[in-house]
Design an enzyme around this catalytic site. Structure first.
Site, PDB file in Angstrom:
ATOM      1  N   HIS A 145       0.855  -1.191   0.000  1.00  0.00           N
ATOM      2  CA  HIS A 145       0.000   0.000   0.000  1.00  0.00           C
ATOM      3  C   HIS A 145       0.889   1.239   0.000  1.00  0.00           C
ATOM      4  O   HIS A 145       1.817   1.349   0.793  1.00  0.00           O
ATOM      5  CB  HIS A 145      -0.893  -0.031   1.249  1.00  0.00           C
ATOM      6  CG  HIS A 145      -1.774   1.167   1.397  1.00  0.00           C
ATOM      7  ND1 HIS A 145      -3.024   1.241   0.809  1.00  0.00           N
ATOM      8  CD2 HIS A 145      -1.595   2.332   2.052  1.00  0.00           C
ATOM      9  CE1 HIS A 145      -3.567   2.397   1.116  1.00  0.00           C
ATOM     10  NE2 HIS A 145      -2.726   3.088   1.856  1.00  0.00           N
TER      11      HIS A 145
ATOM     12  N   GLU B 126      -4.471  14.209  11.096  1.00  0.00           N
ATOM     13  CA  GLU B 126      -5.304  13.991   9.917  1.00  0.00           C
ATOM     14  C   GLU B 126      -6.719  14.503  10.161  1.00  0.00           C
ATOM     15  O   GLU B 126      -7.303  14.260  11.217  1.00  0.00           O
ATOM     16  CB  GLU B 126      -5.372  12.499   9.569  1.00  0.00           C
ATOM     17  CG  GLU B 126      -4.024  11.879   9.250  1.00  0.00           C
ATOM     18  CD  GLU B 126      -4.131  10.375   9.034  1.00  0.00           C
ATOM     19  OE1 GLU B 126      -5.253   9.836   9.125  1.00  0.00           O
ATOM     20  OE2 GLU B 126      -3.094   9.738   8.782  1.00  0.00           O
TER      21      GLU B 126
ATOM     22  N   HIS C 205      -4.564   4.473  14.920  1.00  0.00           N
ATOM     23  CA  HIS C 205      -5.827   4.385  14.219  1.00  0.00           C
ATOM     24  C   HIS C 205      -5.696   3.519  12.972  1.00  0.00           C
ATOM     25  O   HIS C 205      -4.600   3.146  12.551  1.00  0.00           O
ATOM     26  CB  HIS C 205      -6.372   5.770  13.857  1.00  0.00           C
ATOM     27  CG  HIS C 205      -5.445   6.583  12.992  1.00  0.00           C
ATOM     28  ND1 HIS C 205      -4.351   7.256  13.474  1.00  0.00           N
ATOM     29  CD2 HIS C 205      -5.482   6.848  11.656  1.00  0.00           C
ATOM     30  CE1 HIS C 205      -3.738   7.900  12.499  1.00  0.00           C
ATOM     31  NE2 HIS C 205      -4.412   7.657  11.379  1.00  0.00           N
TER      32      HIS C 205
END
Length: 510
Positions: A324, A373, A403
């Protein structure tokens, strides 16, 4: 022979993988009523009446129609050429012709001092989510419907940023807005913004963004068929939005310069009407009254200009082999900080694209990144991320707060035996503001909005993210073997460090 399928245009802009699916010959969406000039970073020019713009000089003794020359600067006079920003305007009356500044009352919640000694702002160490922010029940325009959520720094120090949400139900009529503190990046989620600026008109819809530089006056109105508007504003102080460098990507990709659109000159038909111009200055509202429209610029040239960009035109880059990629690969615009290695913030696109990484867990891995974020879903179903993450709401994760996703897709992804190429985030669009700063949050964001929900206390998370390692009998046996091996290795190491034991061992091998 393989049959050839006919390519059919997609009609709904929210269902395209990319703008090119529309098969449009126009750089703007079909319902956009205005014309624009393309090209990021240019010194553009425009004139409503040919011959109005002075030739070969900026401030002639007599302009055509006896217009007034007015300049607006964004940088220091002696800034290097690549960092020098200014625009010359040729207008019916100068902005200096007004009746003075006055304080005003407003239902807006504006906070711009994000310093630790300000008791009005606090950290949110938890993961936080906001359900869709409520549309006001009373007639409210943009000025009164703007609410600060959080930020870092202070505009008076020319350092930092702030994040806002806006909700309004009526257009600004005979009223303009001027942000003297910093640049505004508008990101509509609901309703269309019909924006009049001193340099011309811009039509901004969900899936598009608008940047208004510091000091430029605008009126924010509801677009055709829009009865209400909701969206997000990101403000930066002491710096400005830039295109990120492409590095090994090469000369093209991400947000391409040709896709940024700038207005053309436009003036009000009736200039002799009373106007209120609301200023945001050091985080406070004040206003001036005048008896003429501020939108009386017949010609201009320069590079202090509002501009817009369609996020469906973003040319995404991705891994075509494994793993990713970091969200930085989806940066639309970046804002530099005093640290050359760390931006103040990145404005990031998270939209539909192909996902092809092989033998890889494709969704974002769980993380504790240094950056803070702020995410907002513009349209589509994002329940895979969270049941509460809906269009019109938002979420935040502070720097180093752990998270990741808790949806079923995470469990499903770990069970896949063969991962085929697939399109992800179809019919969806989410944006992320990622900042190197620790954000402090206003009372409105923490309580006043009435739609916040703090995450991390849901027991279902534990059910989704089970400890598979401890339940594996093979793992337990291997741990026992490792423990015994380490014990024996320790004894051997201690013996080798003890000369008497080592000598005895060597004598035993004689």
């Amino acid at each position: 022979m393989v049959s050839i399928r006919e390519r059919k245009p997609v009609e709904d802009i929210q269902k395209v993988l990319h703008y090119t699916d529309l098969q449009s010959k126009s750089p703007t969406r079909a319902n956009d009523p205005y014309d624009y000039q393309p090209g990021w970073g240019n010194r553009h020019q425009s004139e409503l009446i040919p011959g109005t713009l002075p030739v070969a000089q900026n401030n002639p003794q007599e302009t055509r129609f006896k217009l007034y020359t007015e300049g607006i600067t964004y940088s220091a006079f002696a800034a290097p050429r690549n960092a020098n920003f200014s625009t010359y305007m040729y207008r019916a009356r100068p902005a200096a012709a007004h009746m003075g500044f006055n304080s005003i009352q407003s239902t807006a919640n504006i906070e711009n001092c994000f310093l630790s000694n300000n008791a009005a702002v606090e950290t949110l160490p938890e993961q936080a989510e906001w359900a869709p922010f409520p549309i006001p029940s009373m007639p409210t325009d943009f000025v009164d419907g703007l609410h600060t959520l959080g930020g870092s720094g202070d505009p008076n120090l020319r350092q930092g940023m702030a994040q806002y949400v806006y909700m309004f139900t009526k257009s600004m009529e005979r009223r303009a807005f001027c942000n003297a503190d910093g640049d505004f990046l508008f990101c509509p989620q609901l309703g269309t913004l019909d924006v009049q600026s001193e340099m011309g008109m811009l039509y901004v819809q969900p899936g598009e963004i608008l940047i208004v530089p510091r000091g430029v006056r605008v009126s924010i109105r509801l677009g055709e068929d829009s009865t209400a508007a909701r969206g997000y504003v990101t403000e930066v102080w002491g710096s400005h939005f830039e295109l990120p460098d492409l590095g090994p990507i090469g000369g093209h990709g991400l947000a391409n310069p040709r896709d940024f659109l700038y207005p053309i000159a436009h003036i009000d038909e009736d200039l002799h009407v009373p106007f209120e111009i609301v200023y945001k200055m050091n985080g406070k509202y004040c206003a001036i009254e005048q008896d003429h429209s501020p939108f009386d610029v017949l010609a201009w040239h320069g590079n202090v200009l509002p501009y817009k960009y369609d996020l469906t035109k973003f040319s995404s880059q991705n891994s075509t082999s494994i793993d990713h990629t970091d969200p930085s690969i989806n940066t639309v615009l970046t804002v530099k900080s005093h640290d050359p290695n760390t931006p103040l913030l990145d404005f990031v696109w998270l939209g539909p694209r192909w996902d092809v990484a092989t033998n890889s867990f494709r969704p974002p891995y769980f993380h504790r990144n240094a950056a803070s974020e702020f995410l907002a879903c513009l349209y589509g179903d994002m329940s895979a991320r969270s049941d509460n993450f809906q269009p019109g709401g938002a979420s935040s994760d502070s720097g180093h707060t752990p998270h990741g996703g808790f949806g079923d897709e995470y469990v499903y992804e770990m069970q896949l035996q063969e991962n085929q190429p697939r399109r992800i985030l179809e019919n969806q669009m989410t944006i992320m503001v990622e900042s190197s700063r620790t954000l402090l949050w206003t009372e409105y964001a923490r309580k006043g909005c009435g739609c916040i929900r703090l995450k991390g206390t849901n027991p279902k998370v534990w059910e989704k993210l089970r400890d598979n390692f401890s339940a594996d009998p093979l793992a337990k046996k291997l741990l026992a073997i490792v423990k015994e091996d380490r014990k024996n290795a320790k004894l051997k190491r201690e013996m080798l460090l003890d000369d008497s034991k080592l000598q005895a061992l060597l004598n035993g091998h004689d």
